[in-house]
Design a protein around this motif. Structure first.
Motif, PDB file in Angstrom:
ATOM      1  N   ARG A  19       0.803  -1.210   0.000  1.00  0.00           N
ATOM      2  CA  ARG A  19       0.000   0.000   0.000  1.00  0.00           C
ATOM      3  C   ARG A  19       0.840   1.266   0.000  1.00  0.00           C
ATOM      4  O   ARG A  19       0.319   2.353  -0.142  1.00  0.00           O
ATOM      5  N   CYS A 311      -2.709  -4.226  -9.724  1.00  0.00           N
ATOM      6  CA  CYS A 311      -1.826  -5.111  -8.954  1.00  0.00           C
ATOM      7  C   CYS A 311      -0.369  -5.015  -9.370  1.00  0.00           C
ATOM      8  O   CYS A 311       0.506  -5.541  -8.685  1.00  0.00           O
ATOM      9  N   ASN A 321      -5.400  -7.728  -4.274  1.00  0.00           N
ATOM     10  CA  ASN A 321      -4.484  -6.594  -4.462  1.00  0.00           C
ATOM     11  C   ASN A 321      -4.958  -5.727  -5.617  1.00  0.00           C
ATOM     12  O   ASN A 321      -4.529  -5.896  -6.750  1.00  0.00           O
ATOM     13  N   SER A 322      -5.880  -4.787  -5.357  1.00  0.00           N
ATOM     14  CA  SER A 322      -6.430  -4.456  -4.049  1.00  0.00           C
ATOM     15  C   SER A 322      -7.933  -4.209  -4.153  1.00  0.00           C
ATOM     16  O   SER A 322      -8.469  -3.305  -3.521  1.00  0.00           O
ATOM     17  N   ASP A 325     -10.041  -4.360  -0.836  1.00  0.00           N
ATOM     18  CA  ASP A 325      -9.831  -3.317   0.171  1.00  0.00           C
ATOM     19  C   ASP A 325     -11.002  -2.345   0.233  1.00  0.00           C
ATOM     20  O   ASP A 325     -11.278  -1.747   1.276  1.00  0.00           O
TER      21      ASP A 325
END
Length: 625
Positions: A19, A311, A321-322, A325
């Motif tokens: 990140r 990614c 990824n990601s 999230d």
């Protein structure tokens, strides 16, 4: 061949947490490779301005949705996903080499014939348009980025003209600040600003800014800084661009401190764009600080809320990824978006199948979350190679309507976890309801109508499959594959849910440990119970129901970040539940929890354990199970 500084940087970053590694890595290396390349002026020098530039922040005004810009989330295509991927064949001339005039025009033509009729109308050129394949940057005699003659042999205006000829809008990209390569020796003159040089526009100590420290921080105490932004904005307007992505903006982009506070830059861009007379959508990137949401909304039309979705691997994205999230990070921003400015979840790479790097279930969930969050819908896929399933996702008009209608941004109505229910109320009284299974195996997910404050029968339409499913009483349950989803419109046919409300601050409750009553302007009754940490508890007493059953209890709470609390009734062991962020410590939201209650009097307890828990405003308990 890459330069040694480039290889060193890539090596240094390879062990960093994902990140913290920003997508546009190319910009991080411009300090070592940049050189000013004087070229012919792109505009004739205008007469000198005799007025003194006013302070940036006082001159800017709130972005007006009535202008038509960002009245709804924008839709279109962006070059970055394919630029950043190592998928075979995408970048044959080295990393990020996909970005060329030929490829942009090819995607423009494909957008016009395939997706334009569904509302996709922006073609956005991302980082690298002023860099060659060795990442050497080019600037004109005024310190402004100039297109690389190999990537864009006909220049940026020609590209914009072609995009416009297809009835589409043209977008371009810049990092925030004055790039080191454009600074030259500090003696580079600023266009249309007699007496101003690049040295005047930045701080004397040449402090750096943006997510990669690739630029010098502009000093807006000197009017020459605004003049530099004005010169860039006018260049884009003269080229005919309709959209600017300003990247590496802070606070955010995983940088903190005064050097990385770019609110003044964003305000300057807002002012400069207005002065051009050309409507230009200003989009901010990346992973912006929510504490400055009011600034982003005041001065821009959209803001990235998270790191890159790409990614940087052999596909465009991956679930871990990601993409996934966003289920954790989007709720905090749900109250920040509206006409004129939207929460940007980044690209939707769901159209190319194997190149996307996702299962079909993941592709649908990806698109579903973006739509219910009213994120801009821009894809980074190869539009010339959309597969049938991807095309069906990108062109589902009922799902697109969820993104584009005037209902509020959806929020989770259940705690965070593998099984999640999100929803929002629409202007016609119906609800948009999404079910998600974020787990790694098939599971059932249930939406209880009580979570939306109604009960009884409701008609349900499946938006992905364009099917009316009939009437469901009190709830709907679906078995979803790993990372799967469903998206419904639910029209209540029953009655509002009858509940009994219990205030957290009631003297009838029991508070233990650090738990205490605090003032809360947005809470019912003007108070809440907070300081639920280090083995503290809030116990609601005398919760009375008429019969035994499982009750959907709605919990009003405040939490500036996602926090966990163990909730149980009577002497039960309880379950630790993670409540999504409400965005700040002054906003109240609601999630529902399932609790077993017995006929008569009950207790409901919120136990912090050794964690930090959300503040509790009140609970609403249905009068019947």
């Amino acid at each position: 061949m890459r330069s040694s500084s480039y290889r060193a940087l890539r090596g240094a970053l390879s062990g960093s947490p994902r990140r913290t590694i920003r997508a546009t890595l190319v910009l991080a290396v411009t300090a070592g490779l940049a050189t000013a390349v004087p070229v012919a002026a792109t505009q004739a020098t205008a007469a000198a301005s005799t007025s003194t530039t006013a302070a940036v922040t006082s001159a800017a005004t709130t972005v007006d949705a009535d202008s038509g810009i960002a009245a709804k989330p924008y839709m279109g295509w962006s070059s970055w996903s394919m630029q950043s991927s190592k998928y075979p064949g995408l970048n044959p001339n080295g990393d990020y080499s996909y970005l060329t005039e030929t490829n942009v025009l090819k995607q423009t033509d494909a957008l016009a014939t395939t997706l334009k009729k569904y509302g996709y109308d922006y073609v956005n050129i991302d980082a690298g348009w002023w860099m060659d394949n060795n990442w050497k940057t080019g600037y004109d005699q005024y310190g402004r980025q100039t297109p690389d003659p190999v990537r864009f042999p006909n220049g940026m205006k020609s590209v914009a003209d072609h995009i416009h000829s297809k009835g589409l809008k043209a977008g371009i990209y810049l990092p925030v600040g004055l790039e080191k390569g454009g600074y030259g020796d500090g003696k580079v003159p600023i266009w249309n600003a007699p007496g101003c040089t690049t040295a005047d526009a930045v701080y004397p100590d040449l402090r750096t800014t943006n997510g990669w420290d690739s630029a010098y921080k502009l000093n807006f105490d000197n009017p020459c800084a605004q003049k530099y932004i004005d010169s860039q904005a006018q260049m884009f307007a003269d080229w005919g661009y309709d959209f600017l992505k300003l990247d590496g903006v802070g606070p955010g982009s995983f940088k903190s401190g005064d050097n990385y506070n770019n609110v003044a830059d964003v305000a300057a861009w807002h002012k400069a764009i207005a002065a051009t007379g050309r409507p230009i959508h200003l989009e901010l990137s990346w992973s912006l600080d929510i504490g400055h949401a009011a600034d982003w909304k005041k001065y821009s039309n959209g803001w990235r809320i998270d790191t890159d979705v790409e990614c940087y691997c052999n596909t465009l994205v991956t679930w871990e990824n990601s993409v996934n999230d966003r289920w954790n990070d989007a709720p905090a921003w749900s109250h920040k978006a509206g006409p004129g400015g939207w929460n940007d979840l980044d690209a939707i790479d769901v159209g190319n199948g194997a190149m996307d790097g996702l299962t079909n279930a993941e592709r649908q969930s990806y698109m579903t979350l973006w739509a219910i969050n009213k994120s801009p819908l821009f894809t980074g896929d190869d539009l010339t190679k959309l597969d049938s399933y991807g095309l069906s996702l990108l062109t589902n008009q009922e799902v697109i309507a969820v993104d584009q209608n005037n209902s509020p941004v959806a929020r989770p109505v259940t705690p965070m976890g593998d099984a999640q229910v999100w929803g929002t109320k629409n202007s016609d009284g119906s609800y948009t309801v999404a079910l998600f299974n974020l787990g790694n195996s098939s599971a059932s997910v249930t939406a209880n109508w009580a979570s939306f404050a109604f009960t009884g029968a409701a008609s349900v339409r499946d938006l992905w499959n364009h099917q009316d499913l009939g009437t469901y009483k009190n709830k709907i349950t679906a078995t979803l594959p790993a990372h799967g989803s469903r998206l419904f419109t639910v029209k209540p046919g029953g009655a509002p849910l009858a509940t009994t409300g219990y205030e957290a601050e009631s003297a009838n409750n029991t508070l233990t440990g650090n738990a205490s009553v605090a003032t809360c302007d947005s809470c019912s009754g003007g108070k809440k119970v907070g300081n639920l940490y280090l083995d503290s508890k809030l116990q609601f007493n005398d919760i009375t129901v008429k019969k035994d059953g499982i009750y959907t209890v709605n919990v009003a709470y405040v939490s500036g970040d996602p926090r966990s609390v163990t909730v149980y009734s009577n002497s039960g062991n309880g379950t630790s539940l993670r409540f999504p962020s409400t965005g700040d410590w002054g906003t109240v939201d609601t999630v529902s929890v399932q609790l077993a209650l017995k006929a008569g009097s009950n207790t409901i307890t919120f136990d912090s354990g050794w964690d930090y828990s959300p503040d509790i405003d009140r609970i609403d308990v249905p009068k019947s199970a």
